[in-house]
Design an enzyme around this catalytic site. Structure first.
Site, PDB file in Angstrom:
ATOM      1  N   CYS A  25       0.608  -1.327  -0.021  1.00 25.45           N
ATOM      2  CA  CYS A  25       0.282   0.012   0.123  1.00 25.45           C
ATOM      3  C   CYS A  25       1.255   1.499   0.194  1.00 25.45           C
ATOM      4  CB  CYS A  25      -0.770  -0.289   1.279  1.00 25.45           C
ATOM      5  SG  CYS A  25      -0.357   0.317   3.096  1.00 25.45           S
ATOM      6  N   HIS A 625      -3.030 -17.689  30.603  1.00 26.50           N
ATOM      7  CA  HIS A 625      -3.586 -17.412  29.571  1.00 26.50           C
ATOM      8  C   HIS A 625      -3.147 -18.579  28.270  1.00 26.50           C
ATOM      9  CE1 HIS A 625      -7.336 -16.347  26.822  1.00 26.50           C
ATOM     10  NE2 HIS A 625      -7.656 -16.031  28.111  1.00 26.50           N
TER      11      HIS A 625
END
Length: 705
Positions: A25, A625
């Site tokens: 981009c 986690h």
């Protein structure tokens, strides 16, 4: 040994054989990789000229380069090893992504915004060039050299008419450019998309409004012109600068084109696929999709216009505070389309003015980082910040600042938001004082940079606002710094705010309930563990005494996993990456077993196996986690070995997970290890980032006192 930045980048992403496709981009290289786990992000960011790296879901990887991205892209594509790479088709790439499993609503949102952004990215250069011509015309009008160049009733001299054409060529034919890119993005022949949109932009199409049988009809509060075509009313619009109609057209053309290719024999596709696509899509676009696009865009524009008309003051504050969170997610692309629509329908745009406050606050923060980098003689950051600041101030492009600096240091955003608020307040208050019904406006789509300040009205109010936003952000960064303080201090402040004073994180000994609540389990009553004490021989000197004190106050947390320890900022989740839960590290696991990081009690063992809370005997509350969003698997692929209330020693297994199940579902395996009660410690520091074995020291916690 790689001898150029281009070759170094390819090596760091796993080699040419790992590159499925590569695009770019305005500022970033965009890799679609075959295996995202092969990327060495640290190596990528250390390459000269690279401002940052952004891993994404679906084996996608972005490398932030800045304004020189086209050159780097060309250099990469010219590498001999890239010539041997056989890129898969779009269908293959998408099929591979689908095989990675569900990712909830995020997947379709990612696809939507990827479609929108890829429809505009290739024409950013043309838009930027046109915006500078617009700024020049606005400056000449302000100085009285020419009349109101944006008013079609103004008769400009032929020479200035020609200059006007230099920017009109982009915006008048913008629908054709968007149609080409959007059709290409969705796998259709881009020239077919171009041709379909060109029909409604022909002078002959608009001249139909002047033919016998044309009539004015009131619809949705406005007069429109229709003419019967084979008995069906055709709505005549001026499609110049419209972007929603070509986007809708491409959204239908893509599936149609692919469907025709599946049913038409290969030797007939060259003729009949384009022909049948045009046969279906030209009438569909002219009679249905085009008008829907016009009205849908107008509805969104009217909604924002209503908010701005209700209170330019509120609007001027909301926009600069929202953009810092919209741009990293790609949510600003639809707003760009509305800006263009405002200019087409209203003759001016009211969004870009407040947006300028955000952009200059962003650039001001970058300037502050650059100043500190010069002071600290940080060569790498000087290079990154210099390129990002140049891209911002001269081109109005914020991505190099965002991805190269701001998203990497969590202390920047709060300071930058103060700059955004300052600029927004000045525009809002100024609009009230000056009686500006629409706030700060511009008559053209421009990139908010130093060079385009003359394009805004009133210039004085806009200039004061953006310069104040720049100065405030820069000042706060210079005074407060941008690098994270000791993790425990920063995370402790956030945790205290989140828990109204940190009731669950008492100094010294933490409660079991706080761990279980964070981990999502039920509280388990645990007797306060006696703090482990170390005995040492009597000190015979000052050095021995100091060493003894250190032994008494230093607590170590062992690694629950084998793998690679990385900074929390690497976790693809803003809650963990931002340190909201507390300080710690994350582990990219190479094994499949999560073990206890210390001796203590399991106070929260999720039956799904994705999270564990432990109250260790040394006073630390630890949250582990396992992976990101793995709770969505509902326990599939997890074999939980412990229950709430179980006592564990270092190395006792907590859960064994199936890597194949998690990876197939598309969830990152990176595992945060968080110290929830950071306020109980002076510092929380990683022992060392890099390769780590299960049971090896992972975190050093220095007790208070």
């Amino acid at each position: 040994m790689a001898s150029s930045p281009a070759a170094d980048i390819i090596d760091a992403v796993g080699g040419a054989q790992n590159v499925a496709s590569l695009t770019h981009c305005a500022t970033r290289l965009r890799f679609q990789l075959r295996d995202g786990d092969k990327v060495d992000k640290t190596t990528v960011e250390a390459i000269p000229g690279v401002m940052g790296a952004v891993p994404q879901a679906g084996d996608r990887f972005q490398v932030v380069i800045g304004g020189g991205v086209q050159t780097v892209y060309n250099d990469i594509m010219a590498l001999p090893q890239m010539a041997d790479v056989e890129a898969p088709s779009d269908a293959d790439v998408k099929a591979a992504q689908r095989a990675r499993g569900p990712r909830g609503n995020v997947a379709w949102l990612d696809s939507l915004f990827e479609f929108l952004s890829d429809s505009f990215r290739p024409i950013l250069g043309a838009l930027l060039g046109a915006s500078l011509f617009i700024t020049f015309m606005a400056l000449m009008s302000t100085l009285g050299v020419i009349g109101n160049w944006a008013d079609p009733r103004t008769e400009l001299p032929p020479s200035w008419q020609f200059v006007n054409l230099m920017w009109q060529c982009v915006f008048v034919f913008l629908p054709l450019m968007v149609a080409y890119n959007a059709a290409n993005k969705l796998g259709a022949d881009p020239w077919v998309g171009f041709a379909i949109m060109a029909v409604v932009m022909l002078p002959g199409f608009t001249n139909l409004a002047n033919q016998d049988g044309a009539q004015q009809v009131a619809f949705a509060g406005s007069d429109i012109t229709t003419i019967p075509i084979f008995g069906i009313p055709l709505t005549i619009f001026n499609y110049s600068s419209q972007v929603f109609p070509p986007l809708l057209m491409a959204a239908v053309l893509g599936p149609l084109y692919k469907g025709l290719k599946r049913i038409i024999p290969d030797n007939l596709q060259l003729i009949f696929v384009p022909f049948l696509s045009m046969l279906v899509m030209i009438p569909l676009t002219a009679f249905l999709l085009g008008p829907i696009g016009v009205y849908a865009g107008a509805a969104l524009a009217n909604l924002l216009s209503s908010i701005n008309s209700f209170s330019p003051f509120i609007f001027a504050i909301i926009i600069p505070l929202a953009y810092p969170f919209m741009v990293p997610l790609g949510l600003h692309w639809p707003i760009n389309a509305i800006m263009l629509l405002n200019i087409q329908n209203l003759g001016y745009d009211f969004i870009q003015g407040p947006m300028g406050a955000w952009n200059f606050a962003c650039f001001g923060a970058t300037a502050g980082v650059l100043l500190l980098a010069w002071r600290e003689k940080d060569k790498q950051m000087k290079q990154t910040a210099t390129g990002a600041l140049a891209a911002g101030l001269l081109g109005g492009i914020s991505e190099p600042s965002l991805y190269g600096i701001h998203l990497r240091y969590k202390r920047i955003y709060p300071r930058m938001l103060v700059g955004c608020l300052t600029g927004g307040l000045i525009i809002g208050v100024g609009s009230l004082v000056l009686g500006l019904e629409n706030g700060v406006t511009t008559k053209a789509f421009v990139f908010t940079s130093l060079l385009t300040i003359p394009a805004f009205d009133p210039i004085g109010l806009y200039a004061i606002a953006v310069l104040a936003a720049f100065a405030v952000s820069m000042f706060l960064i210079v005074v407060g710094g941008y690098k994270d303080k000791e993790p425990a201090v920063a995370a402790g402040a956030i945790a205290d705010a989140a828990t109204s004073g940190g009731a669950a994180q008492r100094a010294g000994v933490a409660t079991a309930g706080s761990v279980s609540e964070v981990a999502g389990g039920s509280a388990v009553a645990v007797a306060p563990a006696a703090t482990a004490t170390a005995t040492a021989p009597a000190a015979k000197g000052a050095a021995a005494q100091a060493e003894h004190v250190a032994e008494l106050t230093l607590v170590q947390i062992m690694s629950p996993l084998e793998g690679t320890a990385v900074a929390l900022s690497e976790v693809p989740d803003p809650v963990f990456a931002g340190g909201v839960m507390g300080p710690g590290v994350a582990i990219e696991p190479t094994g499949d077993t999560v073990s206890a990081p210390g001796t203590g009690v399991v106070v929260a063992a999720q039956p799904t196996g994705h999270a564990f809370g432990l109250q260790l005997d040394n006073g630390a509350e630890i949250l582990i986690h396992v992976g990101i969003d793995t709770v969505n698997l509902k326990g599939e692929g997890f074999d939980v070995k412990v229950s709430n209330g179980d006592r564990v020693d270092v190395g006792d297994p907590l859960v064994v997970f199936d890597r194949a199940v998690i990876e197939k579902a598309g969830y990152p395996l990176i595992t945060p290890v968080i110290v929830l009660n950071a306020d109980a410690f002076e510092t929380v520091d990683p022992v060392e980032l890099g390769t780590v074995s299960a049971g090896a020291p992972l975190l050093d916690l220095q007790k208070k006192g």
